[in-house]
Design a protein around this motif. Sequence first.
Motif, PDB file in Angstrom:
ATOM      1  N   LEU A   1     -21.387   3.218 -18.028  1.00 33.53           N
ATOM      2  CA  LEU A   1     -21.278   4.612 -17.606  1.00 33.53           C
ATOM      3  C   LEU A   1     -19.921   5.241 -17.900  1.00 33.53           C
ATOM      4  O   LEU A   1     -19.709   6.413 -17.607  1.00 33.53           O
ATOM      5  CB  LEU A   1     -21.526   4.709 -16.094  1.00 33.53           C
ATOM      6  N   ARG A   2     -19.026   4.480 -18.468  1.00 31.39           N
ATOM      7  CA  ARG A   2     -17.670   4.983 -18.656  1.00 31.39           C
ATOM      8  C   ARG A   2     -17.616   6.112 -19.685  1.00 31.39           C
ATOM      9  O   ARG A   2     -18.464   6.219 -20.561  1.00 31.39           O
ATOM     10  CB  ARG A   2     -16.747   3.837 -19.076  1.00 31.39           C
ATOM     11  N   ASP A   3     -16.557   6.895 -19.586  1.00 33.90           N
ATOM     12  CA  ASP A   3     -16.287   7.965 -20.528  1.00 33.90           C
ATOM     13  C   ASP A   3     -15.991   7.358 -21.897  1.00 33.90           C
ATOM     14  O   ASP A   3     -15.445   6.251 -21.988  1.00 33.90           O
ATOM     15  CB  ASP A   3     -15.074   8.760 -20.007  1.00 33.90           C
ATOM     16  N   ILE A   4     -16.327   8.080 -22.943  1.00 38.71           N
ATOM     17  CA  ILE A   4     -16.128   7.565 -24.299  1.00 38.71           C
ATOM     18  C   ILE A   4     -14.664   7.199 -24.551  1.00 38.71           C
ATOM     19  O   ILE A   4     -14.370   6.235 -25.251  1.00 38.71           O
ATOM     20  CB  ILE A   4     -16.657   8.559 -25.376  1.00 38.71           C
ATOM     21  N   ARG A   5     -13.729   7.932 -23.958  1.00 41.59           N
ATOM     22  CA  ARG A   5     -12.309   7.609 -24.139  1.00 41.59           C
ATOM     23  C   ARG A   5     -11.980   6.242 -23.552  1.00 41.59           C
ATOM     24  O   ARG A   5     -11.155   5.506 -24.077  1.00 41.59           O
ATOM     25  CB  ARG A   5     -11.427   8.688 -23.514  1.00 41.59           C
ATOM     26  N   GLU A   6     -12.653   5.868 -22.464  1.00 32.20           N
ATOM     27  CA  GLU A   6     -12.453   4.540 -21.879  1.00 32.20           C
ATOM     28  C   GLU A   6     -12.953   3.458 -22.829  1.00 32.20           C
ATOM     29  O   GLU A   6     -12.320   2.408 -22.960  1.00 32.20           O
ATOM     30  CB  GLU A   6     -13.174   4.431 -20.530  1.00 32.20           C
ATOM     31  N   LEU A   7     -14.063   3.715 -23.486  1.00 32.84           N
ATOM     32  CA  LEU A   7     -14.584   2.742 -24.453  1.00 32.84           C
ATOM     33  C   LEU A   7     -13.623   2.582 -25.623  1.00 32.84           C
ATOM     34  O   LEU A   7     -13.366   1.463 -26.063  1.00 32.84           O
ATOM     35  CB  LEU A   7     -15.960   3.169 -24.957  1.00 32.84           C
ATOM     36  N   TYR A   8     -13.091   3.686 -26.128  1.00 29.62           N
ATOM     37  CA  TYR A   8     -12.127   3.612 -27.229  1.00 29.62           C
ATOM     38  C   TYR A   8     -10.883   2.831 -26.818  1.00 29.62           C
ATOM     39  O   TYR A   8     -10.361   2.028 -27.588  1.00 29.62           O
ATOM     40  CB  TYR A   8     -11.700   5.001 -27.695  1.00 29.62           C
ATOM     41  N   ASN A   9     -10.402   3.076 -25.603  1.00 24.27           N
ATOM     42  CA  ASN A   9      -9.152   2.455 -25.147  1.00 24.27           C
ATOM     43  C   ASN A   9      -9.319   1.015 -24.677  1.00 24.27           C
ATOM     44  O   ASN A   9      -8.432   0.192 -24.877  1.00 24.27           O
ATOM     45  CB  ASN A   9      -8.516   3.279 -24.032  1.00 24.27           C
ATOM     46  N   GLU A  10     -10.436   0.707 -24.010  1.00 29.69           N
ATOM     47  CA  GLU A  10     -10.606  -0.603 -23.372  1.00 29.69           C
ATOM     48  C   GLU A  10     -11.625  -1.497 -24.054  1.00 29.69           C
ATOM     49  O   GLU A  10     -11.682  -2.684 -23.779  1.00 29.69           O
ATOM     50  CB  GLU A  10     -11.014  -0.414 -21.906  1.00 29.69           C
ATOM     51  N   GLY A  11     -12.461  -0.914 -24.911  1.00 29.71           N
ATOM     52  CA  GLY A  11     -13.529  -1.693 -25.519  1.00 29.71           C
ATOM     53  C   GLY A  11     -14.786  -1.653 -24.683  1.00 29.71           C
ATOM     54  O   GLY A  11     -14.861  -0.956 -23.670  1.00 29.71           O
ATOM     55  N   GLY A  12     -15.780  -2.410 -25.115  1.00 35.46           N
ATOM     56  CA  GLY A  12     -17.069  -2.405 -24.436  1.00 35.46           C
ATOM     57  C   GLY A  12     -17.621  -3.804 -24.290  1.00 35.46           C
ATOM     58  O   GLY A  12     -16.974  -4.795 -24.632  1.00 35.46           O
ATOM     59  N   ILE A  13     -18.839  -3.868 -23.776  1.00 33.93           N
ATOM     60  CA  ILE A  13     -19.561  -5.120 -23.604  1.00 33.93           C
ATOM     61  C   ILE A  13     -20.708  -5.125 -24.616  1.00 33.93           C
ATOM     62  O   ILE A  13     -21.487  -4.169 -24.689  1.00 33.93           O
ATOM     63  CB  ILE A  13     -20.134  -5.247 -22.168  1.00 33.93           C
ATOM     64  N   GLY A  14     -20.807  -6.188 -25.398  1.00 35.15           N
ATOM     65  CA  GLY A  14     -21.863  -6.302 -26.393  1.00 35.15           C
ATOM     66  C   GLY A  14     -23.241  -6.165 -25.766  1.00 35.15           C
ATOM     67  O   GLY A  14     -23.521  -6.743 -24.726  1.00 35.15           O
ATOM     68  N   GLY A  15     -24.079  -5.365 -26.380  1.00 34.89           N
ATOM     69  CA  GLY A  15     -25.447  -5.170 -25.925  1.00 34.89           C
ATOM     70  C   GLY A  15     -25.629  -4.068 -24.898  1.00 34.89           C
ATOM     71  O   GLY A  15     -26.756  -3.711 -24.569  1.00 34.89           O
ATOM     72  N   ALA A  16     -24.526  -3.523 -24.384  1.00 36.99           N
ATOM     73  CA  ALA A  16     -24.635  -2.446 -23.391  1.00 36.99           C
ATOM     74  C   ALA A  16     -24.963  -1.126 -24.078  1.00 36.99           C
ATOM     75  O   ALA A  16     -24.526  -0.866 -25.197  1.00 36.99           O
ATOM     76  CB  ALA A  16     -23.341  -2.319 -22.595  1.00 36.99           C
ATOM     77  N   ILE A  17     -25.721  -0.299 -23.390  1.00 31.24           N
ATOM     78  CA  ILE A  17     -26.026   1.052 -23.845  1.00 31.24           C
ATOM     79  C   ILE A  17     -25.022   1.977 -23.164  1.00 31.24           C
ATOM     80  O   ILE A  17     -24.838   1.904 -21.950  1.00 31.24           O
ATOM     81  CB  ILE A  17     -27.467   1.455 -23.465  1.00 31.24           C
ATOM     82  N   HIS A  18     -24.397   2.844 -23.944  1.00 32.41           N
ATOM     83  CA  HIS A  18     -23.444   3.785 -23.355  1.00 32.41           C
ATOM     84  C   HIS A  18     -24.170   5.062 -22.940  1.00 32.41           C
ATOM     85  O   HIS A  18     -24.753   5.751 -23.778  1.00 32.41           O
ATOM     86  CB  HIS A  18     -22.325   4.111 -24.348  1.00 32.41           C
ATOM     87  N   ILE A  19     -24.142   5.351 -21.643  1.00 32.25           N
ATOM     88  CA  ILE A  19     -24.645   6.614 -21.113  1.00 32.25           C
ATOM     89  C   ILE A  19     -23.530   7.164 -20.218  1.00 32.25           C
ATOM     90  O   ILE A  19     -23.322   6.649 -19.116  1.00 32.25           O
ATOM     91  CB  ILE A  19     -25.938   6.451 -20.288  1.00 32.25           C
ATOM     92  N   PRO A  20     -22.793   8.174 -20.668  1.00 35.53           N
ATOM     93  CA  PRO A  20     -21.723   8.704 -19.831  1.00 35.53           C
ATOM     94  C   PRO A  20     -22.254   9.141 -18.463  1.00 35.53           C
ATOM     95  O   PRO A  20     -23.342   9.714 -18.371  1.00 35.53           O
ATOM     96  CB  PRO A  20     -21.203   9.902 -20.626  1.00 35.53           C
ATOM     97  N   ARG A  21     -21.495   8.846 -17.427  1.00 38.28           N
ATOM     98  CA  ARG A  21     -21.933   9.143 -16.061  1.00 38.28           C
ATOM     99  C   ARG A  21     -22.345  10.602 -15.888  1.00 38.28           C
ATOM    100  O   ARG A  21     -23.290  10.910 -15.169  1.00 38.28           O
ATOM    101  CB  ARG A  21     -20.802   8.784 -15.068  1.00 38.28           C
ATOM    102  N   GLY A  22     -21.670  11.501 -16.560  1.00 35.68           N
ATOM    103  CA  GLY A  22     -21.950  12.926 -16.402  1.00 35.68           C
ATOM    104  C   GLY A  22     -23.296  13.384 -16.931  1.00 35.68           C
ATOM    105  O   GLY A  22     -23.740  14.485 -16.609  1.00 35.68           O
ATOM    106  N   VAL A  23     -23.973  12.555 -17.728  1.00 34.73           N
ATOM    107  CA  VAL A  23     -25.262  12.962 -18.305  1.00 34.73           C
ATOM    108  C   VAL A  23     -26.422  12.067 -17.871  1.00 34.73           C
ATOM    109  O   VAL A  23     -27.566  12.311 -18.253  1.00 34.73           O
ATOM    110  CB  VAL A  23     -25.210  13.038 -19.849  1.00 34.73           C
ATOM    111  N   LEU A  24     -26.156  11.040 -17.096  1.00 38.49           N
ATOM    112  CA  LEU A  24     -27.180  10.052 -16.748  1.00 38.49           C
ATOM    113  C   LEU A  24     -28.475  10.684 -16.232  1.00 38.49           C
ATOM    114  O   LEU A  24     -29.557  10.418 -16.754  1.00 38.49           O
ATOM    115  CB  LEU A  24     -26.631   9.062 -15.713  1.00 38.49           C
TER     116      LEU A  24
END
Length: 133
Positions: free
Chosen positions: A39-62
Motif C-alpha cells: 500500500l505504500r506510496d510509489i516514492r517509498e517503493l523507489y526509495n526503499e524497494g519492494g517485496i517480490g510478488g507483491a501488487i502495488h496498490i497505493p493506499r489512496g486508491v485502494l
Amino acid sequence: MLIKSSKTLVDEAIKEIKTLKLEEVKELIDKKTCTLIDLRDIRELYNEGGIGGAIHIPRGVLEFWVDEKSPYFQKGLFSEDKQIVLFSTLEDRSTLAAKTLQDMGFKNVAQIKGGYRAMAASGNFQLIKIKKK
C-alpha cells in the motif's frame, strides 16, 4: 469540534482485523495462497524497494480500484480463493486499509505485523529494487 485522532482510528481498527506474523505470511506466500498488497506510496517503493510478488496498490486508491461500481475499478486484483494480505511501511495504513476492505464486504483480509520494515529486516522475503519509469 472534537475529532478522533488517526491513532484512535488505528487502535479501534486493530481490534477488528486479522494481523499476521511474518512466519505466517511467508508460509502463505510459499503455498501461493495469498495476494500480497503493498500500500505504500510509489516514492517509498523507489526509495526503499519492494517485496517480490507483491501488487502495488497505493493506499489512496485502494477502495476505488476494488469497487466494481467505481470508474477506477481494476478487474482481477484479487482471487476469492486467496487471502488478501496488506502491508505498509509499519502498520497504520495497512490496519486502516484492512478495516476498510472488511467494511466493504471482503472476508479474507489481513495485515502484516511490523509492515514492510519488518519484512525487509527479517531477510525472509525477496527484496526487489523499483526503478522509476
